[in-house]
Design a protein around this motif. Structure first.
Motif, PDB file in Angstrom:
ATOM      1  N   ALA A   1       0.816  -1.212   0.000  1.00 45.31           N
ATOM      2  CA  ALA A   1       0.000   0.000   0.000  1.00 45.31           C
ATOM      3  C   ALA A   1       0.854   1.267   0.000  1.00 45.31           C
ATOM      4  O   ALA A   1       0.325   2.365  -0.224  1.00 45.31           O
ATOM      5  CB  ALA A   1      -0.933   0.003   1.208  1.00 45.31           C
ATOM      6  N   MET A   2       2.157   1.114   0.239  1.00 45.04           N
ATOM      7  CA  MET A   2       3.083   2.249   0.243  1.00 45.04           C
ATOM      8  C   MET A   2       4.273   1.906  -0.653  1.00 45.04           C
ATOM      9  O   MET A   2       5.365   1.603  -0.178  1.00 45.04           O
ATOM     10  CB  MET A   2       3.551   2.567   1.659  1.00 45.04           C
ATOM     11  N   PRO A   3       4.083   1.921  -1.972  1.00 46.55           N
ATOM     12  CA  PRO A   3       5.121   1.456  -2.899  1.00 46.55           C
ATOM     13  C   PRO A   3       6.423   2.247  -2.764  1.00 46.55           C
ATOM     14  O   PRO A   3       6.413   3.465  -2.600  1.00 46.55           O
ATOM     15  CB  PRO A   3       4.495   1.681  -4.281  1.00 46.55           C
ATOM     16  N   GLY A   4       7.532   1.505  -2.812  1.00 48.23           N
ATOM     17  CA  GLY A   4       8.845   2.129  -2.925  1.00 48.23           C
ATOM     18  C   GLY A   4       9.509   2.563  -1.644  1.00 48.23           C
ATOM     19  O   GLY A   4      10.722   2.804  -1.632  1.00 48.23           O
ATOM     20  N   VAL A   5       8.787   2.659  -0.530  1.00 53.35           N
ATOM     21  CA  VAL A   5       9.412   3.199   0.671  1.00 53.35           C
ATOM     22  C   VAL A   5      10.119   2.091   1.450  1.00 53.35           C
ATOM     23  O   VAL A   5       9.716   0.922   1.402  1.00 53.35           O
ATOM     24  CB  VAL A   5       8.382   3.897   1.584  1.00 53.35           C
ATOM     25  N   PRO A   6      11.180   2.420   2.190  1.00 51.85           N
ATOM     26  CA  PRO A   6      11.895   1.424   2.989  1.00 51.85           C
ATOM     27  C   PRO A   6      11.041   0.912   4.149  1.00 51.85           C
ATOM     28  O   PRO A   6      10.214   1.634   4.704  1.00 51.85           O
ATOM     29  CB  PRO A   6      13.121   2.184   3.503  1.00 51.85           C
ATOM     30  N   VAL A   7      11.303  -0.346   4.523  1.00 52.84           N
ATOM     31  CA  VAL A   7      10.561  -1.019   5.580  1.00 52.84           C
ATOM     32  C   VAL A   7      11.546  -1.524   6.626  1.00 52.84           C
ATOM     33  O   VAL A   7      12.535  -2.173   6.289  1.00 52.84           O
ATOM     34  CB  VAL A   7       9.772  -2.221   5.022  1.00 52.84           C
ATOM     35  N   ALA A   8      11.273  -1.252   7.894  1.00 53.32           N
ATOM     36  CA  ALA A   8      12.114  -1.758   8.979  1.00 53.32           C
ATOM     37  C   ALA A   8      11.414  -2.904   9.685  1.00 53.32           C
ATOM     38  O   ALA A   8      10.318  -2.737  10.223  1.00 53.32           O
ATOM     39  CB  ALA A   8      12.433  -0.657   9.977  1.00 53.32           C
ATOM     40  N   CYS A   9      12.035  -4.091   9.668  1.00 51.58           N
ATOM     41  CA  CYS A   9      11.557  -5.227  10.446  1.00 51.58           C
ATOM     42  C   CYS A   9      12.301  -5.217  11.777  1.00 51.58           C
ATOM     43  O   CYS A   9      13.526  -5.365  11.805  1.00 51.58           O
ATOM     44  CB  CYS A   9      11.804  -6.535   9.715  1.00 51.58           C
TER      45      CYS A   9
END
Length: 432
Positions: free
Chosen positions: A312-320
């Motif tokens: 739903a938020m294409p392209g942005v970095p994700v922190a696990c």
């Protein structure tokens, strides 16, 4: 039994249980030899260092090695007491694998002598201690083994499972009650004398089979209760209710104590041991089997929800946030957090950033995914999406308010005061 300073103990397996156990025994003054098949583990211990993360273990190991009470080797030596603390995994069909235990028994047989005590601590299916006895009887026909020759046996064989919590192992090895199961009552008494040297908790004797099932029962009980919490979290999500609030309110009832949900269940104990009961009595364990299936399915549920959120938020970095199976440890065995992060890394590649304060590098499973290991400060600065998978203390210090603009999927209830389905400042939180 001989005095503390004269007692020789061999601990087979220097992992998360074996090394702390060996160090605690060595602190009593006994001469302890730790056996491990990995040369780097032996070298690390002999240098007075540790290869695992556990509170205060580094200082204890350093001290007992320096005083000459603990050393490590890949080769077995004669001793008075042999403690088996090797892994007991399950195979692909969830059948228990006691191969490491039987190999340890085979190794012990080469140096066994009359008067020795053999103790199995590895979590094992009911009947495993009997198999150890049978193995020793086969390999050493010159020795009279217990249960085959009455009370006049040359050696004692017992089962005494560990029941410690990672992060508190050194304390709980001493303070927790121990269940000691002997092949015969005499075997239980001999093992009891040994544990009384370093255990302050109550030591209760029983049969080996009862002790084996006790350990499995403890972990299956936890698994069933966690499954209820995990299923409840999915129901609350479907009905649009904050599961953390529901559990908090329900637990105000004097006879209700619901555990906390999460992304699944991990670790070598709770995620594995219930299957030993299912395998031993498949027609009599529908509840235990279902609990295992519910907890495993929760991991898939989390992966699906995280994917939808990220897409739903294409392209942005994700922190696990987190890879360990529980907070504030470096143990990744059977970790649902690791499974979720790895699935996201394979799907979203370089967009995924992993924050794991107890890892110096990402596990090899992440090779080729493009995922990178970063610290929490970098995640706050660079990643608009947080997938909270482990409730490490350092994560709890992150203030989710107008100063930290994040879309958060919180599977651990790290930020329970954040609303479930509405913006709070600039933070958005999804329930577990």
């Amino acid at each position: 039994m001989v005095s503390d300073s004269e007692l020789k103990v061999v601990v087979l397996g220097l992992g998360y249980i074996g090394l702390p156990t060996a160090a605690v025994i060595a602190r009593t003054g006994a001469r302890v030899l730790g056996i491990d098949v990995h040369e780097h583990v032996v070298e690390t211990v002999n240098s007075g260092k540790v290869h695992i993360e556990e509170v205060d273990l580094d200082g204890l190991v350093s001290g007992v090695v320096a005083r000459g009470h603990l050393r490590a080797s890949t080769r077995i030596e004669p001793a008075d007491v042999f403690v088996i603390a090797v892994p007991t995994p399950f195979d692909a069909d969830h059948a228990p694998n006691i191969g490491y235990v039987l190999q340890a028994a085979t190794t012990i047989a080469t140096v066994l002598k009359p008067g020795d005590v053999v103790i199995l601590e590895s979590t094992s299916p009911v009947g495993t201690t009997d198999k150890v006895r049978d193995m020793l009887s086969q390999l050493r026909p010159d020795l009279k083994v217990p249960g085959r020759t009455g009370e006049s046996a040359d050696i004692a064989i017992a089962y005494c499972p560990e029941r410690v919590l990672p992060g508190r192992i050194l304390v709980e090895l001493i303070d927790n009650d121990r269940v000691i199961g002997g092949i015969t009552p005499r075997c239980a008494r001999k093992a009891l004398q040994f544990y009384r040297r370093f255990v302050r908790g109550a030591c209760v004797t029983t049969t080996a089979r009862a002790a084996e099932m006790t350990k499995l029962t403890e972990n299956a009980f936890r698994d069933v209760n966690i499954a209820f919490a995990n299923e409840l979290s999915r129901v609350a999500d479907t009905l649009g209710v904050d599961v953390w609030e529901v559990i908090r309110l329900a637990n105000r009832h004097p006879r209700v104590n619901i555990l906390q949900p999460g992304p699944g269940v991990g670790g070598h104990c709770i995620a594995v041991d219930p299957w030993f009961l299912v395998h031993g009595a498949p027609d009599d364990t529908p509840l235990i089997r279902t609990a295992r299936e519910v907890n495993d399915a929760k991991t898939d549920h989390v992966i699906a929800k995280a994917i939808a959120m990220i897409e739903a938020m294409p392209g942005v970095p994700v922190a696990c946030l987190g890879l360990a199976f529980k907070a504030n440890i470096d143990d990744f065995r059977e970790s649902p957090a690791l499974k979720v992060a790895l699935a996201l890394a394979h799907r979203f590649g370089e967009r995924v950033r992993i924050v794991e304060p107890y890892a110096a590098a990402l596990p090899d499973a992440f090779l080729g995914t493009g995922a990178a290991l970063i610290d929490i400060d970098a995640a706050i600065e660079r990643c608009p999406i947080f997938i909270a998978l482990v409730d490490h203390d350092v994560f709890k210090s992150v203030p989710l308010d107008e100063r930290v603009d994040k879309h958060v999927y919180d599977t651990r209830g790290i930020w329970p005061d954040q609303p479930r389905s509405a913006f709070h400042g600039a933070a958005f939180r999804l329930a577990g």
